[in-house]
Motif scaffolding. Structure first.
Motif, PDB file in Angstrom:
ATOM      1  N   TRP A  93       0.720  -1.110  -0.052  1.00 30.48           N
ATOM      2  CA  TRP A  93       0.187  -0.031  -0.113  1.00 30.48           C
ATOM      3  C   TRP A  93       1.040   1.223   0.051  1.00 30.48           C
ATOM      4  CZ3 TRP A  93      -4.294   1.855  -1.192  1.00 30.48           C
ATOM      5  CH2 TRP A  93      -4.878   3.143  -0.814  1.00 30.48           C
ATOM      6  N   GLU A  94       1.898   1.268   0.805  1.00 31.98           N
ATOM      7  CA  GLU A  94       2.823   2.441   1.152  1.00 31.98           C
ATOM      8  C   GLU A  94       3.551   2.651  -0.457  1.00 31.98           C
ATOM      9  OE1 GLU A  94       7.013   4.180   2.540  1.00 31.98           O
ATOM     10  OE2 GLU A  94       6.530   2.117   3.067  1.00 31.98           O
ATOM     11  N   LEU A  95       3.836   1.554  -1.234  1.00 28.14           N
ATOM     12  CA  LEU A  95       4.501   1.835  -2.405  1.00 28.14           C
ATOM     13  C   LEU A  95       3.494   2.478  -3.612  1.00 28.14           C
ATOM     14  CD1 LEU A  95       6.601   1.221  -4.766  1.00 28.14           C
ATOM     15  CD2 LEU A  95       5.562  -0.922  -5.226  1.00 28.14           C
ATOM     16  N   LEU A  96       2.096   2.083  -3.385  1.00 22.57           N
ATOM     17  CA  LEU A  96       1.041   2.814  -4.302  1.00 22.57           C
ATOM     18  C   LEU A  96       1.065   4.470  -3.954  1.00 22.57           C
ATOM     19  CD1 LEU A  96      -1.413  -0.178  -4.541  1.00 22.57           C
ATOM     20  CD2 LEU A  96       0.173   0.342  -6.297  1.00 22.57           C
ATOM     21  N   LEU A  97       0.940   4.468  -2.643  1.00 23.85           N
ATOM     22  CA  LEU A  97       0.809   5.844  -2.155  1.00 23.85           C
ATOM     23  C   LEU A  97       1.862   6.807  -2.321  1.00 23.85           C
ATOM     24  CD1 LEU A  97      -1.420   7.330  -0.264  1.00 23.85           C
ATOM     25  CD2 LEU A  97       0.042   6.659   1.575  1.00 23.85           C
ATOM     26  N   ARG A  98       3.137   5.885  -2.490  1.00 21.67           N
ATOM     27  CA  ARG A  98       4.432   6.645  -2.473  1.00 21.67           C
ATOM     28  C   ARG A  98       4.389   7.024  -4.215  1.00 21.67           C
ATOM     29  NH1 ARG A  98       8.455   8.048   0.390  1.00 21.67           N
ATOM     30  NH2 ARG A  98      10.238   8.805  -0.765  1.00 21.67           N
ATOM     31  N   GLU A  99       4.126   6.297  -5.229  1.00 20.69           N
ATOM     32  CA  GLU A  99       4.011   6.784  -6.591  1.00 20.69           C
ATOM     33  C   GLU A  99       3.108   8.021  -6.510  1.00 20.69           C
ATOM     34  OE1 GLU A  99       4.099   4.374  -9.682  1.00 20.69           O
ATOM     35  OE2 GLU A  99       5.318   2.550  -8.698  1.00 20.69           O
ATOM     36  N   LYS A 100       1.903   7.880  -6.078  1.00 19.23           N
ATOM     37  CA  LYS A 100       0.911   8.972  -6.242  1.00 19.23           C
ATOM     38  C   LYS A 100       1.530  10.297  -5.672  1.00 19.23           C
ATOM     39  CE  LYS A 100      -3.630  10.377  -4.761  1.00 19.23           C
ATOM     40  NZ  LYS A 100      -4.709  10.015  -4.078  1.00 19.23           N
ATOM     41  N   ARG A 101       2.041  10.117  -4.506  1.00 16.48           N
ATOM     42  CA  ARG A 101       2.682  11.271  -3.949  1.00 16.48           C
ATOM     43  C   ARG A 101       3.930  11.888  -4.473  1.00 16.48           C
ATOM     44  NH1 ARG A 101       0.850  10.305   2.329  1.00 16.48           N
ATOM     45  NH2 ARG A 101      -1.200  10.415   2.243  1.00 16.48           N
ATOM     46  N   LEU A 102       4.651  11.120  -4.917  1.00  8.14           N
ATOM     47  CA  LEU A 102       5.920  11.409  -5.623  1.00  8.14           C
ATOM     48  C   LEU A 102       5.628  11.987  -6.982  1.00  8.14           C
ATOM     49  CD1 LEU A 102       9.131  11.313  -5.417  1.00  8.14           C
ATOM     50  CD2 LEU A 102       9.305   9.127  -6.653  1.00  8.14           C
ATOM     51  N   LEU A 103       4.469  11.449  -7.545  1.00  3.92           N
ATOM     52  CA  LEU A 103       4.134  12.175  -8.804  1.00  3.92           C
ATOM     53  C   LEU A 103       3.768  13.704  -8.871  1.00  3.92           C
ATOM     54  CD1 LEU A 103       3.447  12.022 -11.864  1.00  3.92           C
ATOM     55  CD2 LEU A 103       1.110  10.962 -11.314  1.00  3.92           C
ATOM     56  N   SER A 104       3.027  13.827  -7.527  1.00  5.41           N
ATOM     57  CA  SER A 104       2.683  15.231  -7.228  1.00  5.41           C
ATOM     58  C   SER A 104       3.681  16.129  -7.015  1.00  5.41           C
ATOM     59  CB  SER A 104       1.664  15.082  -5.929  1.00  5.41           C
ATOM     60  OG  SER A 104       1.299  16.416  -5.375  1.00  5.41           O
ATOM     61  N   VAL A 105       4.750  15.509  -5.999  1.00  3.65           N
ATOM     62  CA  VAL A 105       5.809  16.509  -5.767  1.00  3.65           C
ATOM     63  C   VAL A 105       6.689  16.696  -7.215  1.00  3.65           C
ATOM     64  CG1 VAL A 105       8.371  16.506  -4.915  1.00  3.65           C
ATOM     65  CG2 VAL A 105       6.378  15.619  -3.383  1.00  3.65           C
ATOM     66  N   ALA A 106       6.891  15.830  -8.129  1.00  6.24           N
ATOM     67  CA  ALA A 106       7.630  15.731  -9.259  1.00  6.24           C
ATOM     68  C   ALA A 106       6.889  16.999 -10.177  1.00  6.24           C
ATOM     69  CB  ALA A 106       7.643  14.665 -10.121  1.00  6.24           C
ATOM     70  N   ARG A 107       5.503  16.779 -10.470  1.00  5.35           N
ATOM     71  CA  ARG A 107       4.832  17.719 -11.235  1.00  5.35           C
ATOM     72  C   ARG A 107       5.003  19.415 -10.953  1.00  5.35           C
ATOM     73  NH1 ARG A 107      -0.733  13.926 -12.257  1.00  5.35           N
ATOM     74  NH2 ARG A 107       0.207  13.075 -14.194  1.00  5.35           N
ATOM     75  N   ARG A 108       5.035  19.499  -9.707  1.00  4.41           N
ATOM     76  CA  ARG A 108       5.288  20.764  -8.953  1.00  4.41           C
ATOM     77  C   ARG A 108       6.685  21.085  -9.065  1.00  4.41           C
ATOM     78  NH1 ARG A 108       2.673  24.314  -6.559  1.00  4.41           N
ATOM     79  NH2 ARG A 108       3.552  26.032  -5.050  1.00  4.41           N
ATOM     80  N   PHE A 109       7.621  20.057  -8.881  1.00  8.41           N
ATOM     81  CA  PHE A 109       9.168  20.701  -8.744  1.00  8.41           C
ATOM     82  C   PHE A 109       9.726  20.523 -10.227  1.00  8.41           C
ATOM     83  CE2 PHE A 109      13.749  19.260  -8.393  1.00  8.41           C
ATOM     84  CZ  PHE A 109      14.169  20.253  -7.762  1.00  8.41           C
ATOM     85  N   GLU A 110       9.215  19.824 -11.139  1.00  7.04           N
ATOM     86  CA  GLU A 110       9.528  19.899 -12.708  1.00  7.04           C
ATOM     87  C   GLU A 110      10.915  19.385 -12.634  1.00  7.04           C
ATOM     88  OE1 GLU A 110       8.259  23.178 -15.166  1.00  7.04           O
ATOM     89  OE2 GLU A 110       6.392  23.171 -14.192  1.00  7.04           O
ATOM     90  N   PRO A 111      11.374  18.253 -12.343  1.00 10.43           N
ATOM     91  CA  PRO A 111      12.746  17.846 -12.258  1.00 10.43           C
ATOM     92  C   PRO A 111      13.266  17.519 -13.657  1.00 10.43           C
ATOM     93  CG  PRO A 111      11.532  16.141 -11.455  1.00 10.43           C
ATOM     94  CD  PRO A 111      10.538  17.232 -11.568  1.00 10.43           C
TER      95      PRO A 111
END
Length: 379
Positions: A93-111
């Motif tokens: 469950w954490e893996l799924l949650l991490r994918e979702k939240r990391l995607l949110s961070v990446a979309r804002r940070f634009e790495p």
């Protein structure tokens, strides 16, 4: 129940915590995915070098052991996005949650590039947002099933893998970069200078003999089917070593009540000072065994992973440099400890061995930064 508890403990990064691009940015934007205390040490000097070079960095962190505490202690900008699950379903469950939240961070940070250990979340998110992914890896997954699953979920999406030459991984030579003795990223003399005051302020006298015993958690996915030092053997080691000096225990979990008085009193960020000044390290942690050896401290490692198919770093430290001894049987490890302390430890000899290794090995942080910047700008 486990899944809901994990979800409740999970954290998310508020948008205002994540730096967004600005017109004045001129460097590469690098997002680090850090989920373990060892990864804080692995990447912290690369973060500093990148920042000094005018590049923008940020860390998506994880609440696991002392990861967050270390990032805070080093003043590294980060946002915790998940908490480690406490069971296999919880981890999934954490893996799924991490994918979702990391995607949110990446979309804002634009790495331009995401840097991580071998991580499905980092690999998938980098593909979705259209940036590059650099993986730094040297941890063997003993379970064949877990290894195949992890590789298939990640490697097709990875652009560059930094790994030891001898490390088997199903990626093309074009994707690989050589990176041995990765703990030198933070233990090379260029980056690490021991600080005796970091010990004395917590009641440890670095001039007096003391020993460190490490008890790892053995609950990571790559530890499946293996075990480390038993409580009984830990007690035997404490009794044996107490005849020669003070004994400290470092553990991922709670110590047995009868050993609690031996708990290491220093904060997590002082662990390498503890290892440097220790007369001997003994434990079941692969990372800390390597760290002790690279600091010139006699190191004895024992767990059921030890064998002919051990990771090459352990063979090199033992056979080439004589800085480490590994045992699959903890009784043999205890006998080795007894022989070593009774014979006496020549500190100068061990430091000479360490100096030889430092002379022969490259600057790991420098290579890592070069790889990150090269990969980020590749088309």
């Amino acid at each position: 129940m486990v899944l809901s508890a994990t979800l409740e403990r999970g954290t998310s990064a508020p948008d205002h915590d994540v730096p967004t691009p600005s017109e004045s940015d001129s460097g590469v934007r690098v997002l680090f995915d850090i989920g373990h205390p060892a990864q804080v040490h692995l990447f912290r000097n690369a973060l500093s070098v990148l920042q000094r070079g005018g590049h923008e960095t940020f860390v998506a962190s994880r609440v696991k052991e002392v990861t967050v505490e270390l990032l805070d202690a080093y003043g590294i900008d980060h946002a915790p996005i998940t908490t480690r699950g406490d069971s296999f379903p919880g981890l999934m469950w954490e893996l799924l949650l991490r994918e979702k939240r990391l995607l949110s961070v990446a979309r804002r940070f634009e790495p331009d590039v995401i840097v991580s250990r071998l991580s499905p979340a980092a690999a998938h998110v980098s593909t979705v947002v259209g940036c590059r992914n650099v993986v730094v890896s040297d941890t063997h997954i003993d379970s064949r099933l877990m290894r195949i699953l992890n590789y298939r979920m990640t490697l097709p999406f990875v652009d560059t893998v930094c790994a030891p030459d001898s490390f088997e991984m199903p990626v093309s030579a074009k994707k690989r970069r050589s990176l041995d003795f990765q703990e030198l990223a933070y233990l090379h003399p260029q980056y690490f200078e021991p600080e005796p005051f970091a010990l004395s302020m917590y009641g440890i006298d670095p001039t007096e003999p003391y020993f460190l015993i490490r008890l790892a958690g053995w609950d990571a996915y790559h530890d499946v089917g293996h075990r480390g030092l038993s409580p009984e053997s830990a007690r035997e080691l404490v009794s044996l070593l107490s005849e020669h000096g003070t004994v400290y225990l470092s553990a991922e979990g709670d110590l047995p009540p009868d050993l609690a008085d031996h708990a290491l009193p220093t904060p997590p960020e002082a662990i390498h000072d503890v290892l440097y000044y220790a007369d001997l390290y003994v434990g079941d942690s692969g990372t800390m065994s390597t760290e002790a050896a690279l600091l010139g401290t006699p190191a004895i490692r024992t767990n059921t992973m030890v064998g002919d198919d051990d990771e090459n770093v352990f063979h090199e430290l033992e056979d080439r440099y004589g800085l480490l001894s590994s045992f699959g049987d903890e009784d043999r490890a205890i006998e080795a400890v007894k022989r070593l302390v009774e014979a006496g430890i020549d500190e100068a000899e061990w430091h000479r061995k360490r100096d030889r290794l430092i002379e022969e090995q490259p600057d790991v942080t420098e290579r890592m930064v070069e790889t990150i910047l090269e990969t980020a700008t590749e088309q």
